[in-house]
Design an enzyme around this catalytic site. Structure first.
Site, PDB file in Angstrom:
ATOM      1  N   LYS A   9       0.624  -1.634  -0.135  1.00  0.00           N
ATOM      2  CA  LYS A   9       0.043   0.368  -0.081  1.00  0.00           C
ATOM      3  C   LYS A   9       1.119   1.258   0.031  1.00  0.00           C
ATOM      4  CE  LYS A   9      -3.726  -1.785   2.245  1.00  0.00           C
ATOM      5  NZ  LYS A   9      -4.685  -2.048   3.503  1.00  0.00           N
ATOM      6  N   TYR A  49     -12.466  -1.422  -3.699  1.00  0.00           N
ATOM      7  CA  TYR A  49     -13.015  -1.731  -2.128  1.00  0.00           C
ATOM      8  C   TYR A  49     -14.880  -1.459  -1.758  1.00  0.00           C
ATOM      9  CZ  TYR A  49      -8.889  -1.861   0.052  1.00  0.00           C
ATOM     10  OH  TYR A  49      -7.169  -2.255   0.492  1.00  0.00           O
ATOM     11  N   PHE A  57     -15.161   4.390   7.090  1.00  0.00           N
ATOM     12  CA  PHE A  57     -14.063   4.507   7.141  1.00  0.00           C
ATOM     13  C   PHE A  57     -13.537   4.740   5.181  1.00  0.00           C
ATOM     14  CE2 PHE A  57     -13.977  -0.479   8.045  1.00  0.00           C
ATOM     15  CZ  PHE A  57     -13.578  -0.510   7.074  1.00  0.00           C
ATOM     16  N   THR A  91      -6.070  -7.116  10.475  1.00  0.00           N
ATOM     17  CA  THR A  91      -5.533  -5.609   9.508  1.00  0.00           C
ATOM     18  C   THR A  91      -5.447  -4.775  10.922  1.00  0.00           C
ATOM     19  OG1 THR A  91      -8.044  -7.136   8.614  1.00  0.00           O
ATOM     20  CG2 THR A  91      -7.713  -4.497   9.449  1.00  0.00           C
ATOM     21  N   ARG A 102       1.685  -6.072   9.121  1.00  0.00           N
ATOM     22  CA  ARG A 102       1.667  -5.499   9.581  1.00  0.00           C
ATOM     23  C   ARG A 102       1.831  -4.671  10.815  1.00  0.00           C
ATOM     24  NH1 ARG A 102      -4.421  -7.274   7.513  1.00  0.00           N
ATOM     25  NH2 ARG A 102      -4.509  -5.616   5.380  1.00  0.00           N
ATOM     26  N   ASN A 112      -2.397  -0.052   6.833  1.00  0.00           N
ATOM     27  CA  ASN A 112      -1.625  -0.894   7.600  1.00  0.00           C
ATOM     28  C   ASN A 112      -0.721  -2.204   6.552  1.00  0.00           C
ATOM     29  OD1 ASN A 112      -3.578  -2.090   5.778  1.00  0.00           O
ATOM     30  ND2 ASN A 112      -4.902  -3.153   7.337  1.00  0.00           N
ATOM     31  N   HIS A 115      -1.936  -5.970   1.058  1.00  0.00           N
ATOM     32  CA  HIS A 115      -3.463  -5.922   1.059  1.00  0.00           C
ATOM     33  C   HIS A 115      -3.565  -7.428   0.505  1.00  0.00           C
ATOM     34  CE1 HIS A 115      -7.591  -7.061  -0.592  1.00  0.00           C
ATOM     35  NE2 HIS A 115      -6.992  -7.334  -1.574  1.00  0.00           N
ATOM     36  N   GLU A 126     -10.052 -10.229  -7.473  1.00  0.00           N
ATOM     37  CA  GLU A 126      -8.940  -9.097  -7.906  1.00  0.00           C
ATOM     38  C   GLU A 126      -7.862  -9.169  -8.465  1.00  0.00           C
ATOM     39  OE1 GLU A 126     -10.153  -8.288  -2.627  1.00  0.00           O
ATOM     40  OE2 GLU A 126      -7.978  -8.788  -2.562  1.00  0.00           O
TER      41      GLU A 126
HETATM   42  P1  DAT Z   1      -8.349  -6.675   5.503  1.00  0.00           P
HETATM   43  O1  DAT Z   1      -7.231  -5.664   4.497  1.00  0.00           O
HETATM   44  O2  DAT Z   1      -7.972  -7.512   6.502  1.00  0.00           O
HETATM   45  O3  DAT Z   1      -9.095  -7.708   4.472  1.00  0.00           O
HETATM   46  P2  DAT Z   1     -11.239  -5.622   5.203  1.00  0.00           P
HETATM   47  O4  DAT Z   1     -11.090  -6.433   4.392  1.00  0.00           O
HETATM   48  O5  DAT Z   1     -11.802  -5.785   6.307  1.00  0.00           O
HETATM   49  O6  DAT Z   1      -9.644  -6.085   6.417  1.00  0.00           O
HETATM   50  O7  DAT Z   1     -10.976  -3.946   5.243  1.00  0.00           O
HETATM   51  C1  DAT Z   1     -10.298  -3.353   4.380  1.00  0.00           C
HETATM   52  C2  DAT Z   1      -9.652  -2.286   4.391  1.00  0.00           C
HETATM   53  O8  DAT Z   1      -9.565  -1.456   5.312  1.00  0.00           O
HETATM   54  C3  DAT Z   1      -8.280  -2.222   5.610  1.00  0.00           C
HETATM   55  O9  DAT Z   1      -6.864  -3.294   5.227  1.00  0.00           O
HETATM   56  C4  DAT Z   1      -7.433  -1.157   6.105  1.00  0.00           C
HETATM   57  C5  DAT Z   1      -9.162  -0.505   6.583  1.00  0.00           C
HETATM   58  N1  DAT Z   1     -10.048  -0.668   7.440  1.00  0.00           N
HETATM   59  C6  DAT Z   1     -10.738  -2.191   7.953  1.00  0.00           C
HETATM   60  N2  DAT Z   1     -11.331  -1.325   8.797  1.00  0.00           N
HETATM   61  C7  DAT Z   1     -11.008   0.189   9.257  1.00  0.00           C
HETATM   62  C8  DAT Z   1     -11.640   0.733   9.981  1.00  0.00           C
HETATM   63  N3  DAT Z   1     -12.189  -0.037  11.433  1.00  0.00           N
HETATM   64  N4  DAT Z   1     -10.911   1.532  10.572  1.00  0.00           N
HETATM   65  C9  DAT Z   1     -10.647   2.698   9.623  1.00  0.00           C
HETATM   66  N5  DAT Z   1      -9.882   1.753   8.492  1.00  0.00           N
HETATM   67  C10 DAT Z   1     -10.433   0.826   8.658  1.00  0.00           C
HETATM   68 MG    MG Z   2     -10.764  -7.618   3.262  1.00  0.00          MG
END
Ligand code: DAT
Ligand code: MG
Length: 138
Positions: A9, A49, A57, A91, A102, A112, A115, A126
């Site tokens: 990222k 996304y 977020f 995450t 991470r 973080n 991805h 994807e």
């Molecule tokens: P991951 O990337 O572990 O699959 P996710 O799919 O739930 O997690 O979320 C996608 C991205 O969105 C994640 O890498 C960072 C952001 N994100 C997730 N939860 C968040 C939160 N509570 N606050 C801010 N950004 C968040």
């Molecule tokens: Mg995810």
């Protein structure tokens, strides 16, 4: 043999962590079968996304993901999806296990570092979003 999709990222690329992250991928035995430096447009980030579009977020996440160059990659190996998720860690870097990407390189739950796809269907979607079949090694 399974394939998964990875992004290094913007925060990680900007902090010159791409080499360290690729080194961990190589050391894990996962094979890099596609790799490219790119920068997401707003439309790319919103589409990628889209599953999160009702989340509070979402706007901030799309701002961040378009804020600078990223490295997109396809990783292959037995159990590649879980192996890459395990290498990344949780995450939220604050909750990620010691020794994960991470934990070591993420700054917060949004920035973080990496991805990774979470299931075979999302991995296929994807990969196809970023790579044409001809760009991937067999
Ligand atoms: P991951 O990337 O572990 O699959 P996710 O799919 O739930 O997690 O979320 C996608 C991205 O969105 C994640 O890498 C960072 C952001 N994100 C997730 N939860 C968040 C939160 N509570 N606050 C801010 N950004 C968040
Ligand atoms: Mg995810």
């Amino acid at each position: 043999m399974e394939r998964t999709f990875a992004i290094i990222k913007p925060d990680a690329v900007a902090r010159h962590l791409a080499g360290d992250i690729l080194k961990r991928i190589e050391a894990s035995g996962l094979r890099v079968v596609g790799l490219r430096l790119t920068q997401l447009s707003r439309a790319d980030a919103e589409s990628f996304y889209a599953v999160h579009k009702e989340r509070p977020f979402y706007g901030s996440l799309c701002d961040y993901m378009t804020s600078g160059p990223v490295i997109v990659a396809v990783l292959a190996g037995e159990g590649a999806i879980k192996r890459w998720r395990d290498l990344m860690g949780a995450t939220d870097p604050a909750k990620a296990a010691a020794g994960t990407i991470r934990k070591d390189f993420g700054q917060n739950v949004e920035q973080n570092a990496t991805h990774g796809s979470d299931a075979p269907e999302t991995a296929a979607q994807e990969i196809a979003f970023f790579f044409r079949g001809l760009e991937l090694l067999p």
